[in-house]
Design a protein around this motif. Structure first.
Motif, PDB file in Angstrom:
ATOM      1  N   TYR A   1       5.055  64.472  22.541  1.00 23.43           N
ATOM      2  CA  TYR A   1       4.108  64.308  21.444  1.00 23.43           C
ATOM      3  C   TYR A   1       2.758  64.911  21.819  1.00 23.43           C
ATOM      4  CZ  TYR A   1       7.314  61.153  19.061  1.00 23.43           C
ATOM      5  OH  TYR A   1       8.395  60.624  18.416  1.00 23.43           O
ATOM      6  N   GLY A   2       2.098  65.489  20.831  1.00 15.33           N
ATOM      7  CA  GLY A   2       0.790  66.067  21.042  1.00 15.33           C
ATOM      8  C   GLY A   2       0.287  66.681  19.749  1.00 15.33           C
ATOM      9  N   VAL A   3      -0.916  67.186  19.792  1.00 14.66           N
ATOM     10  CA  VAL A   3      -1.508  67.872  18.631  1.00 14.66           C
ATOM     11  C   VAL A   3      -2.135  69.163  19.133  1.00 14.66           C
ATOM     12  CG1 VAL A   3      -3.209  67.782  16.786  1.00 14.66           C
ATOM     13  CG2 VAL A   3      -1.959  65.708  17.422  1.00 14.66           C
ATOM     14  N   HIS A   4      -1.670  70.277  18.604  1.00 12.87           N
ATOM     15  CA  HIS A   4      -2.231  71.580  18.958  1.00 12.87           C
ATOM     16  C   HIS A   4      -3.180  72.018  17.847  1.00 12.87           C
ATOM     17  CE1 HIS A   4      -2.447  75.918  19.699  1.00 12.87           C
ATOM     18  NE2 HIS A   4      -2.176  75.610  20.953  1.00 12.87           N
ATOM     19  N   PRO A   5      -4.322  72.621  18.186  1.00 15.64           N
ATOM     20  CA  PRO A   5      -5.291  72.992  17.141  1.00 15.64           C
ATOM     21  C   PRO A   5      -4.767  73.977  16.110  1.00 15.64           C
ATOM     22  CG  PRO A   5      -5.909  73.897  19.297  1.00 15.64           C
ATOM     23  CD  PRO A   5      -4.821  72.916  19.536  1.00 15.64           C
ATOM     24  N   GLN A   6      -3.736  74.765  16.443  1.00 15.66           N
ATOM     25  CA  GLN A   6      -3.222  75.746  15.489  1.00 15.66           C
ATOM     26  C   GLN A   6      -1.888  75.367  14.874  1.00 15.66           C
ATOM     27  OE1 GLN A   6      -4.251  79.309  18.283  1.00 15.66           O
ATOM     28  NE2 GLN A   6      -4.122  80.143  16.223  1.00 15.66           N
ATOM     29  N   THR A   7      -1.127  74.501  15.522  1.00 18.51           N
ATOM     30  CA  THR A   7       0.215  74.187  15.010  1.00 18.51           C
ATOM     31  C   THR A   7       0.442  72.698  14.794  1.00 18.51           C
ATOM     32  OG1 THR A   7       1.215  73.987  17.211  1.00 18.51           O
ATOM     33  CG2 THR A   7       1.137  76.193  16.222  1.00 18.51           C
ATOM     34  N   GLY A   8      -0.584  71.886  15.028  1.00 17.61           N
ATOM     35  CA  GLY A   8      -0.424  70.447  14.829  1.00 17.61           C
ATOM     36  C   GLY A   8       0.580  69.864  15.810  1.00 17.61           C
ATOM     37  N   ALA A   9       1.579  69.151  15.281  1.00 18.72           N
ATOM     38  CA  ALA A   9       2.551  68.445  16.117  1.00 18.72           C
ATOM     39  C   ALA A   9       3.759  69.294  16.471  1.00 18.72           C
ATOM     40  CB  ALA A   9       3.004  67.173  15.394  1.00 18.72           C
ATOM     41  N   PHE A  10       3.674  70.604  16.284  1.00 18.99           N
ATOM     42  CA  PHE A  10       4.849  71.454  16.452  1.00 18.99           C
ATOM     43  C   PHE A  10       4.677  72.508  17.548  1.00 18.99           C
ATOM     44  CE2 PHE A  10       4.967  70.174  11.947  1.00 18.99           C
ATOM     45  CZ  PHE A  10       6.208  69.563  11.918  1.00 18.99           C
ATOM     46  N   ARG A  11       5.822  72.964  18.031  1.00 19.14           N
ATOM     47  CA  ARG A  11       5.921  74.175  18.848  1.00 19.14           C
ATOM     48  C   ARG A  11       6.800  75.151  18.088  1.00 19.14           C
ATOM     49  NH1 ARG A  11      10.090  76.188  22.668  1.00 19.14           N
ATOM     50  NH2 ARG A  11       9.081  77.712  24.034  1.00 19.14           N
ATOM     51  N   TYR A  12       6.408  76.411  18.062  1.00 21.42           N
ATOM     52  CA  TYR A  12       7.225  77.468  17.464  1.00 21.42           C
ATOM     53  C   TYR A  12       7.667  78.430  18.553  1.00 21.42           C
ATOM     54  CZ  TYR A  12       5.524  75.822  12.954  1.00 21.42           C
ATOM     55  OH  TYR A  12       5.237  75.048  11.866  1.00 21.42           O
ATOM     56  N   ASN A  13       8.884  78.903  18.406  1.00 18.20           N
ATOM     57  CA  ASN A  13       9.448  79.826  19.387  1.00 18.20           C
ATOM     58  C   ASN A  13      10.083  80.996  18.640  1.00 18.20           C
ATOM     59  OD1 ASN A  13      12.406  79.969  21.326  1.00 18.20           O
ATOM     60  ND2 ASN A  13      10.453  80.785  21.971  1.00 18.20           N
ATOM     61  N   LEU A  14       9.608  82.198  18.930  1.00 19.73           N
ATOM     62  CA  LEU A  14      10.206  83.420  18.381  1.00 19.73           C
ATOM     63  C   LEU A  14      11.138  83.990  19.439  1.00 19.73           C
ATOM     64  CD1 LEU A  14       6.934  85.138  17.086  1.00 19.73           C
ATOM     65  CD2 LEU A  14       8.453  83.649  15.790  1.00 19.73           C
ATOM     66  N   THR A  15      12.399  84.182  19.113  1.00 17.57           N
ATOM     67  CA  THR A  15      13.310  84.798  20.079  1.00 17.57           C
ATOM     68  C   THR A  15      13.897  86.065  19.464  1.00 17.57           C
ATOM     69  OG1 THR A  15      15.200  83.441  19.391  1.00 17.57           O
ATOM     70  CG2 THR A  15      13.876  82.626  21.200  1.00 17.57           C
ATOM     71  N   PHE A  16      13.593  87.155  20.115  1.00 10.60           N
ATOM     72  CA  PHE A  16      13.989  88.482  19.632  1.00 10.60           C
ATOM     73  C   PHE A  16      15.245  88.947  20.351  1.00 10.60           C
ATOM     74  CE2 PHE A  16       9.455  88.108  18.961  1.00 10.60           C
ATOM     75  CZ  PHE A  16       9.288  88.586  17.665  1.00 10.60           C
ATOM     76  N   ARG A  17      16.185  89.489  19.562  1.00 13.43           N
ATOM     77  CA  ARG A  17      17.439  89.981  20.122  1.00 13.43           C
ATOM     78  C   ARG A  17      17.840  91.286  19.449  1.00 13.43           C
ATOM     79  NH1 ARG A  17      19.955  84.707  20.258  1.00 13.43           N
ATOM     80  NH2 ARG A  17      18.385  83.295  21.147  1.00 13.43           N
ATOM     81  N   ARG A  18      18.696  92.021  20.111  1.00 18.08           N
ATOM     82  CA  ARG A  18      19.406  93.147  19.493  1.00 18.08           C
ATOM     83  C   ARG A  18      20.807  92.642  19.216  1.00 18.08           C
ATOM     84  NH1 ARG A  18      18.190  97.634  16.547  1.00 18.08           N
ATOM     85  NH2 ARG A  18      20.141  98.788  16.283  1.00 18.08           N
ATOM     86  N   ALA A  19      21.072  92.261  17.983  1.00 18.51           N
ATOM     87  CA  ALA A  19      22.332  91.604  17.642  1.00 18.51           C
ATOM     88  C   ALA A  19      23.475  92.598  17.461  1.00 18.51           C
ATOM     89  CB  ALA A  19      22.151  90.784  16.379  1.00 18.51           C
ATOM     90  N   HIS A  20      23.158  93.763  16.874  1.00 21.14           N
ATOM     91  CA  HIS A  20      24.214  94.754  16.561  1.00 21.14           C
ATOM     92  C   HIS A  20      23.809  96.118  17.097  1.00 21.14           C
ATOM     93  CE1 HIS A  20      27.026  92.686  13.676  1.00 21.14           C
ATOM     94  NE2 HIS A  20      26.085  91.785  13.827  1.00 21.14           N
TER      95      HIS A  20
END
Length: 213
Positions: free
Chosen positions: A194-213
């Motif tokens: 639990y926590g509060v981030h100044p830009q995302t509030g109570a969340f963490r975001y994760n971008l995961t980039f792949r070469r699928a095809h």
């Protein structure tokens, strides 16, 4: 927290052969990246996927790019359309693509051109169990993973689920890149605290980039 002395300069930390943490490499772009996430989610809202075993994932997910990753009773797959809506996934923002390519190049993967970006949203207690990324056709291409918002403990293991893991704290703007001899290592995220981030509030975001095809 890692920012003990107020030094804003990015730096690199080796994680394993073929794997590196690029500390703070996405921090300056974070505001713009978060706005792009909002735009993608407005077109394809975050949802909790159901695993083939019938379990609801604690992490909410959306996708952008030519392909999106999903899971259902049939298994794990990349598709050009969201099965729930029948619509194509939102286009990958050019800012996303450029960041992924720049980070891959810094880690030694100069020809990376992602066609899929999974966007994971972690609320408190959400986690990602140890797994391998092996649904992509070309396993010579790396994975680029960008952390935004609340800090999380990333686990990076071996080639068997039972292997010992290295645990590292990932903070806002950190990027992990792994490929080559580390491409099929198990990895995951411990339950988000639990926590509060100044830009995302109570969340963490994760971008995961792949070469699928």
């Amino acid at each position: 927290m890692l920012d003990l002395f107020g030094d804003d300069a990015p730096w690199q930390e080796p994680l394993a052969e073929g794997a590196v943490i690029l500390r703070r490499h996405a921090r300056d772009d974070a505001t713009a990246l978060l706005k792009e996430i909002e735009t993608v989610a407005a077109q394809n809202p975050f949802a909790h996927r159901i695993t083939p075993g019938g379990y609801r994932m604690s992490v909410a997910m959306t996708n952008c790019g030519d392909f999106g990753w999903s899971t259902d009773a049939r298994g794990y797959q990349y598709t050009e359309h969201d099965a729930s809506s029948g619509q194509r996934w939102p286009a990958m923002p050019e800012r996303f693509r450029l960041l992924a390519q720049q980070c891959a190049a810094e880690a030694g993967y100069s020809s990376f051109n992602p066609d899929a970006c999974l966007i994971n949203r972690y609320a408190p207690d959400a986690k990602m169990t140890l797994h391998q990324d092996k649904d992509e056709r070309d396993l010579r291409q790396p994975i680029v993973s960008v952390s935004l918002g609340l800090p999380a403990v990333f686990q990076f293991g071996g080639f068997e689920r039972s292997d010992a893991v290295t645990r590292v704290l990932l903070e806002h703007g950190d990027v992990v890149v792994w490929g080559g001899p580390s491409r099929l290592r198990y990895h995951g995220v411990l339950p988000l605290k639990y926590g509060v981030h100044p830009q995302t509030g109570a969340f963490r975001y994760n971008l995961t980039f792949r070469r699928a095809h």
